[in-house]
Design a protein around this motif. Structure first.
Motif, short mmCIF file in Angstrom:
data_model
loop_
_atom_site.label_atom_id
_atom_site.label_comp_id
_atom_site.label_asym_id
_atom_site.label_seq_id
_atom_site.Cartn_x
_atom_site.Cartn_y
_atom_site.Cartn_z
N MET A 32 16.80 3.89 -21.05
CA MET A 32 16.41 3.57 -22.43
C MET A 32 17.46 2.64 -23.01
O MET A 32 18.63 2.73 -22.67
CB MET A 32 16.33 4.88 -23.24
CG MET A 32 15.98 4.69 -24.68
SD MET A 32 15.12 6.12 -25.40
CE MET A 32 16.20 7.50 -25.01
N SER A 33 17.04 1.77 -23.87
CA SER A 33 17.98 0.82 -24.45
C SER A 33 18.79 1.49 -25.55
O SER A 33 18.42 2.53 -26.07
CB SER A 33 17.23 -0.38 -25.01
OG SER A 33 16.34 0.03 -26.00
N GLU A 46 12.84 2.11 -18.88
CA GLU A 46 13.05 1.87 -17.45
C GLU A 46 11.92 2.44 -16.59
O GLU A 46 12.18 3.18 -15.65
CB GLU A 46 14.39 2.45 -17.02
CG GLU A 46 14.61 3.93 -17.30
CD GLU A 46 15.32 4.21 -18.61
OE1 GLU A 46 15.17 3.41 -19.56
OE2 GLU A 46 16.02 5.22 -18.70
N HIS A 94 19.21 -4.64 -18.87
CA HIS A 94 19.57 -3.22 -19.00
C HIS A 94 18.51 -2.33 -18.36
O HIS A 94 18.82 -1.44 -17.56
CB HIS A 94 19.78 -2.85 -20.47
CG HIS A 94 20.10 -1.40 -20.65
ND1 HIS A 94 21.39 -0.92 -20.68
CD2 HIS A 94 19.30 -0.32 -20.76
CE1 HIS A 94 21.36 0.39 -20.82
NE2 HIS A 94 20.09 0.78 -20.87
N GLU A 95 17.26 -2.55 -18.73
CA GLU A 95 16.19 -1.69 -18.18
C GLU A 95 16.09 -1.87 -16.67
O GLU A 95 15.85 -0.91 -15.93
CB GLU A 95 14.85 -1.99 -18.85
CG GLU A 95 14.83 -1.90 -20.38
CD GLU A 95 15.31 -0.56 -20.94
OE1 GLU A 95 15.41 0.42 -20.20
OE2 GLU A 95 15.62 -0.53 -22.14
N GLU A 107 23.07 5.74 -18.17
CA GLU A 107 23.30 4.82 -19.28
C GLU A 107 24.68 4.15 -19.26
O GLU A 107 24.81 3.01 -19.69
CB GLU A 107 23.08 5.53 -20.62
CG GLU A 107 21.64 6.02 -20.82
CD GLU A 107 20.59 4.91 -20.77
OE1 GLU A 107 20.96 3.72 -20.67
OE2 GLU A 107 19.39 5.24 -20.83
N TYR A 166 26.45 5.41 -23.42
CA TYR A 166 26.28 3.99 -23.12
C TYR A 166 27.63 3.27 -23.19
O TYR A 166 28.13 2.74 -22.20
CB TYR A 166 25.36 3.32 -24.15
CG TYR A 166 23.92 3.79 -24.17
CD1 TYR A 166 22.91 2.98 -23.65
CD2 TYR A 166 23.57 5.01 -24.71
CE1 TYR A 166 21.59 3.38 -23.69
CE2 TYR A 166 22.24 5.41 -24.75
CZ TYR A 166 21.25 4.60 -24.24
OH TYR A 166 19.96 4.99 -24.27
ZN LIG Z 1 19.22 2.65 -20.76
#
Ligand SMILES: [Zn+2]
Length: 580
Positions: free
Chosen positions: A1-2, A308, A332-333, A355, A415
């Protein structure tokens, strides 16, 4: 996930707010039970007694009424004797029929009161026995309030007014739209998805396209994927066009590439698609083989920002540019194909393995493309967002929300701090050991090639053991302070005449023998700091720069002052907004 947009990223986030997505105010829907709203947590014993062989999932969408009809056939092999199959499914999707090996089960023998579906078996399964459970259900699936962070279905419209549907269920789990084992370790070996939609719409999915059945007014898209992450199964529907290509891997295989995009965005889509090849080059060079090369590298344009979804990554970053020369959201994904889908955390407590590594791939890609200036620019932006309120890893089994909720867990530190911890580790152990340790984490072996590895689970302890084995050292002290303490290590500097004395202070007084570079004049001295102390000679007035190459993540009072100032600005704006 972003990464959730923060104040620092507010300008970008505002630019990205999607006018086509349904606003939260429009959503009136039954509440989720706590059981359905959470993912992970204690696993019912019955779920530990089965292996999930196959999920055959038939979905029919009624887009105008925002409804879903599902028909799932789920095959399990007992790993221990069991007299019940226990699954997770949102009770707001009422079940009309349950079958066991094709025979209807009387309603007295199954129930789904809290979103935990229990099917009592007429005949006990012994170890090695197989069973297929059928579940037929229909209803209005949970609508996402703010996908991907508050997940569910996203019923949107394209700029030209066509239906545009997506799902994103990482936080709440697969049980929002199919009966599953809502745990990181609940992956089926094989998943077939069959998505029936109006014939003028496409339904790109996970894995390979087996076929498209034509029924006149509707078509059924049949996809098949091996060992997907439970929350990576997705439904996507829209009037997509498709860009296709082949990637010639350095490992000798050819990887199909697909991008399903909105026709309105053709020019931007072509530009984004051209970036797939250099991204694959980077990951295969630095990490190892793309894990799903026999399926595809896939991306679909979504009304929400990103997710993702294995082999069909959700992309909703509006093709924005940020000066780094690649799309940060997509990169990122895509990183999660390695960190999340190939290696999956055994428990949500280990979510930084997804992450932290996933976030470190953006600075690393920047460095690969354009060098150190871009790399350190990234790291500094991440540094400004580190909060240090809760440890990254608790050492206890946790739900996804336990980890993401800043009241109970590390939140966004998995993250930002996670990525900076990896930067610091890389400086400490050097590139050869660092990249070997990542390869072993991802593939479970140092020599991955297509065909010699499978998706795997790992814990934080597994990674620590890998680093110790690869380096031949004991780096327990490093991970203890950075992952299991909330506070960052603090460097105390004291001057005694011509001597600059330095010492590390940690949250619980643990040892922290982190070497430290100090530049005095034009010379860099590396202090071993073996017992947490070190000293250099530097007459007053001499040029002194501590950690001149920014190797070590540590407490920084000026960063905390900046964060406090941001918070005050935010409160002042809120106050002004409340008055006006
Ligand atoms: Zn992520």
């Amino acid at each position: 996930m972003s990464l959730r947009p923060t104040l620092l990223l507010l300008a970008v986030a505002l630019a990205l707010s999607s006018p086509s997505a349904i606003g939260a105010a429009a959503i009136q829907q039954p509440a989720l039970t706590p059981q359905t709203a959470s993912s992970g947590g204690p696993m019912p014993v019955e779920q530990t007694r089965v292996h999930f062989d196959h999920a055959d999932l038939h979905f029919t969408l009624d887009i105008p009424h925002k409804r879903l009809a599902g028909d799932a056939r789920l095959t399990f092999t007992a790993t221990a004797a069991t007299d019940a199959i226990v699954l997770d499914l949102d009770r707001n999707l009422p079940i009309s029929q349950v079958t066991v090996d094709g025979q209807p089960v009387p309603t007295s023998r199954w129930s789904n009161p809290e979103g935990r579906l229990r099917v009592a078996l007429a005949k006990r399964l012994d170890k090695g026995d197989r069973v297929t459970v059928g579940v037929r259900y229909a209803g209005a699936p949970h609508v996402a309030k703010n996908a991907p962070w508050d997940g569910g279905f996203v019923w949107a419209k394209t700029p030209s007014g066509q239906p545009w549907v997506a799902t994103a269920v990482e936080g709440e789990g697969c049980d929002l739209f199919w009966p599953c084992i809502d745990q990181p370790t609940g992956k089926p070996d094989l998943v077939d998805t069959w998505v029936t939609v109006p014939k003028d719409l496409a339904a790109p999915g996970n894995g390979v396209l087996v076929g498209i059945e034509d029924h006149g007014a509707t078509r059924t898209w049949h996809w098949r994927i091996k060992r997907p992450d439970t929350y990576a199964i997705t439904i996507n529907v829209g009037p997509f066009k498709e860009l296709k290509g082949n990637y010639a891997s350095r490992y000798g295989n050819t990887i199909p590439m697909e991008f399903w995009y909105l026709p309105e965005h053709e020019a931007q889509a072509k530009e984004l698609f051209a970036g797939f090849t250099p991204m694959l080059d980077f990951f295969e060079q630095e990490i190892g083989p793309y894990p799903f090369g026999d399926e595809k590298m896939g991306v679909v344009e979504t009304p929400h920002k990103g997710m993702e979804h294995q082999t069909i990554n959700a992309y909703g970053n509006h093709y924005v540019k940020d000066g780094f020369g690649f799309d940060r959201l997509l990169q990122h994904e895509f990183a999660h194909e390695w960190f999340g889908n190939q290696v999956t955390n055994a428990n949500w407590d280990d979510m930084w393995l997804h992450e932290g590594f996933g976030t470190y791939m953006q600075p690393l890609y920047s460095q690969y493309l354009y060098g150190d200036m871009d790399y350190f620019d990234w790291l500094h932006q991440l540094r400004l967002m580190v909060r240090d309120r809760k440890p990254i890893v608790s050492g206890q089994p946790r739900t996804e929300d336990d980890v993401y909720n800043p009241a109970t867990g590390p939140g966004q530190d998995i993250y930002n701090k996670g990525a900076l911890v990896l930067h610091t580790l890389r400086q400490l152990i050097g590139d050869p050991a660092f990249f070997t340790s990542i390869r072993e984490l991802v593939y479970g072996r140092p020599d991955p090639k297509p065909g010699n590895f499978q998706p795997r689970y790992a814990t934080t302890k597994d990674y620590i053991d890998i680093v110790d084995r690869v380096t031949g050292e004991d780096y327990g002290w490093f991970f203890k302070v950075y992952l299991y303490d909330a506070a960052l290590p603090k460097l105390v500097e004291e001057r005694h005449g011509d001597t600059l004395a330095l010492r590390w202070v940690t949250e619980h007084g643990e040892p922290f023998p982190m070497p430290l570079d100090v530049q005095v004049g034009r010379t860099i001295h590396t202090l071993p700091m073996t017992d947490g102390h070190g000293a250099v000679q530097a007459a007053p007035g001499t040029l002194v720069i501590v950690d001149p190459r920014s190797k070590v993540l540590r407490e920084m009072p000026h960063v905390e002052a900046f964060q406090q100032w941001l918070e005050q600005q935010k409160q002042a704006r809120a106050k002004a907004g409340a008055k006006s």
